[in-house]
Scaffold this active site. Structure first.
Site, mmCIF file in Angstrom:
data_model
loop_
_atom_site.group_PDB
_atom_site.id
_atom_site.type_symbol
_atom_site.label_atom_id
_atom_site.label_comp_id
_atom_site.label_asym_id
_atom_site.label_seq_id
_atom_site.Cartn_x
_atom_site.Cartn_y
_atom_site.Cartn_z
ATOM 1 C CG LEU A 153 -1.904 -1.289 1.361
ATOM 2 C CD1 LEU A 153 -2.572 -1.146 2.657
ATOM 3 C CD2 LEU A 153 -2.945 -0.876 0.050
ATOM 4 N NE ARG B 188 8.962 -1.060 -0.396
ATOM 5 C CZ ARG B 188 9.615 -1.743 0.185
ATOM 6 N NH1 ARG B 188 10.543 -1.398 0.939
ATOM 7 N NH2 ARG B 188 9.166 -3.066 0.373
ATOM 8 N N GLY B 189 7.995 3.690 2.953
ATOM 9 C CA GLY B 189 8.651 4.977 3.251
ATOM 10 C C GLY B 189 10.329 4.383 3.477
ATOM 11 C CG ASP C 227 5.347 14.064 7.822
ATOM 12 O OD1 ASP C 227 5.385 15.056 6.885
ATOM 13 O OD2 ASP C 227 5.575 12.805 7.670
ATOM 14 C CB VAL D 179 1.788 0.442 4.695
ATOM 15 C CG1 VAL D 179 0.572 0.108 5.016
ATOM 16 C CG2 VAL D 179 2.529 1.351 5.413
HETATM 17 P P1 ADP Z 1 5.768 6.568 6.389
HETATM 18 O O1 ADP Z 1 6.206 6.977 7.714
HETATM 19 O O2 ADP Z 1 6.811 5.528 5.837
HETATM 20 O O3 ADP Z 1 5.428 7.688 5.699
HETATM 21 P P2 ADP Z 1 2.888 5.861 6.612
HETATM 22 O O4 ADP Z 1 2.249 5.560 7.929
HETATM 23 O O5 ADP Z 1 2.682 7.306 5.986
HETATM 24 O O6 ADP Z 1 4.518 5.327 6.671
HETATM 25 O O7 ADP Z 1 2.401 4.930 5.602
HETATM 26 C C1 ADP Z 1 3.082 5.156 4.113
HETATM 27 C C2 ADP Z 1 1.855 4.907 3.073
HETATM 28 O O8 ADP Z 1 1.046 3.540 3.270
HETATM 29 C C3 ADP Z 1 0.790 5.873 3.295
HETATM 30 O O9 ADP Z 1 1.151 7.181 2.737
HETATM 31 C C4 ADP Z 1 -0.475 5.454 2.669
HETATM 32 O O10 ADP Z 1 -0.359 5.450 1.008
HETATM 33 C C5 ADP Z 1 -0.172 3.902 3.000
HETATM 34 N N1 ADP Z 1 -1.193 3.460 4.116
HETATM 35 C C6 ADP Z 1 -0.732 3.840 5.329
HETATM 36 N N2 ADP Z 1 -1.702 3.494 6.300
HETATM 37 C C7 ADP Z 1 -2.485 2.797 5.802
HETATM 38 C C8 ADP Z 1 -3.779 2.319 6.038
HETATM 39 N N3 ADP Z 1 -4.316 2.367 7.333
HETATM 40 N N4 ADP Z 1 -4.928 2.047 5.117
HETATM 41 C C9 ADP Z 1 -4.401 2.395 3.530
HETATM 42 N N5 ADP Z 1 -2.938 2.741 3.215
HETATM 43 C C10 ADP Z 1 -2.332 3.009 4.195
HETATM 44 MG MG MG Z 2 3.834 8.929 5.693
#
Ligand code: ADP
Ligand code: MG
Length: 320
Positions: A30, A32-33, A149, A38
């Site tokens: 879904l 990736r950071g 953020d 995710v």
């Molecule tokens: P990071 O800290 O790597 O930015 P995030 O928590 O923002 O991690 O998650 C990265 C991405 O994964 C999000 O931008 C979104 O696209 C997807 N994502 C995160 N949480 C969810 C969720 N609960 N349901 C669907 N997609 C999600």
């Molecule tokens: Mg994020």
């Protein structure tokens, strides 16, 4: 990062039985950071869908477990806000912590921000979604937390068509406000950071409100207002509050919307509107339709918003 400012007391049980005994990962990633991935998964017992965020405990040779506990603590604190993503459960392995969260099927609002006109948000959509974002942010702020953020990649939708409700995610940079003065190093995303972040002045709830102003601008126009050709230019634009509201981008968008954005993109954090004040702004309380609907016949404009892959996080080290 200064870890003294983190909240590391959590209530959720960190399960040590294998995640894979209870969930099956489905579909592609879904998101990736740098330190997290995710994935969508299905709980075997219930058949329910969730999003699992796999966070590495060691990053660049440093133990980051407390950062992850802080992220969990904020999600726990906000569990009664309908606009903050729900935390279902947590697993810990030798190398990772896995946050099993409510699955937001509509994905990032980023996609609609940069979409062609026919799929982009209407002003009426933005009014409803910004109200929800503000309610989520108000909940955090009332509990003395800041997100730090807020950007279109961290605001998700329960469904995209029909347009559902928002869920705020990614509390990886969140802090308790009383703790924040100790932060000497700030992480954020260039286009959305407030001027005080760039000048190492105190961070407060007003820092998030700046980002809400930028978010609103991007959701209405698809254009990132401070984005320059490089980071230096972007930072200069932010610190000078060099912003324009060009006719062509704001065609069919009400004056009230611009007035709302202007109440947030103010350099002095103390003069910026707070979340509770924003929710009372005429733009968000008026039930009437926008003056004229967005012109759907316009050519799709070239997106000026950076793709999630290129919105690299910045590191600012205070030099005092
Ligand atoms: P990071 O800290 O790597 O930015 P995030 O928590 O923002 O991690 O998650 C990265 C991405 O994964 C999000 O931008 C979104 O696209 C997807 N994502 C995160 N949480 C969810 C969720 N609960 N349901 C669907 N997609 C999600
Ligand atoms: Mg994020």
């Amino acid at each position: 990062m200064d870890r003294s400012s983190l909240v590391t007391q959590t209530q959720t049980i960190l399960r040590t039985d294998p995640f894979n005994d209870n969930y099956r990962v489905v579909g592609k990633e879904l998101g990736r950071g740098k330190f997290a991935v995710v994935k969508k998964c299905v709980e075997l017992l219930t058949g329910k869908e969730y999003a699992a965020k796999f966070l590495r405990k060691r990053r660049k040779g440093e133990d980051c477990r407390n950062d992850i506990l802080n992220e969990i603590a904020v999600l726990e604190m906000a569990r009664f806000s309908p606009y903050v993503v729900d935390l279902h459960e947590v697993y810990e392995t030798n190398s990772e912590i896995i946050l099993v969260m409510e699955y937001a099927a509509g994905g990032e609002i980023f996609n609609q921000c940069v979409a062609d006109q026919d799929e982009a948000f209407t002003e009426k959509d933005v009014i409803r979604l910004i109200r929800q974002i503000l309610q989520g942010v108000l909940y955090l702020h009332r509990n003395n937390f800041v997100h730090l953020d807020l950007k279109p990649q961290n605001i998700l939708l329960t469904s995209s068509n029909p347009l559902g409700d928002i869920r705020i995610v990614d509390f990886g940079l969140s802090r308790q406000v009383d703790n924040v003065k100790e932060v000497r190093e700030i992480l954020g995303t260039p286009e959305y950071v407030a001027p005080e972040v760039l000048s190492y002045e105190p961070i407060s709830t007003a820092t998030d409100m700046w980002s809400v102003g930028v978010l609103t601008y991007v959701m209405l126009t698809g254009v990132s207002p401070f984005l320059g050709d490089n980071k230096q230019e972007t930072f200069l634009n932010i610190s000078q509050v060099a912003i324009e509201y060009p006719q062509e981008e704001f065609e069919g968008i009400s004056e009230l919307a611009i007035d709302f954005i202007k109440s947030l993109l103010i350099k002095n954090p103390r003069k910026r509107a707070r979340a509770d004040q924003c929710l009372k702004h005429a733009w968000l309380t008026s039930c009437q339709e926008p003056e004229s609907p967005k012109d759907k016949t316009l050519e799709p404009k070239e997106s000026q918003v950076e793709s999630p892959e290129t919105t690299e996080k910045i590191v600012l080290l205070a030099s005092y």
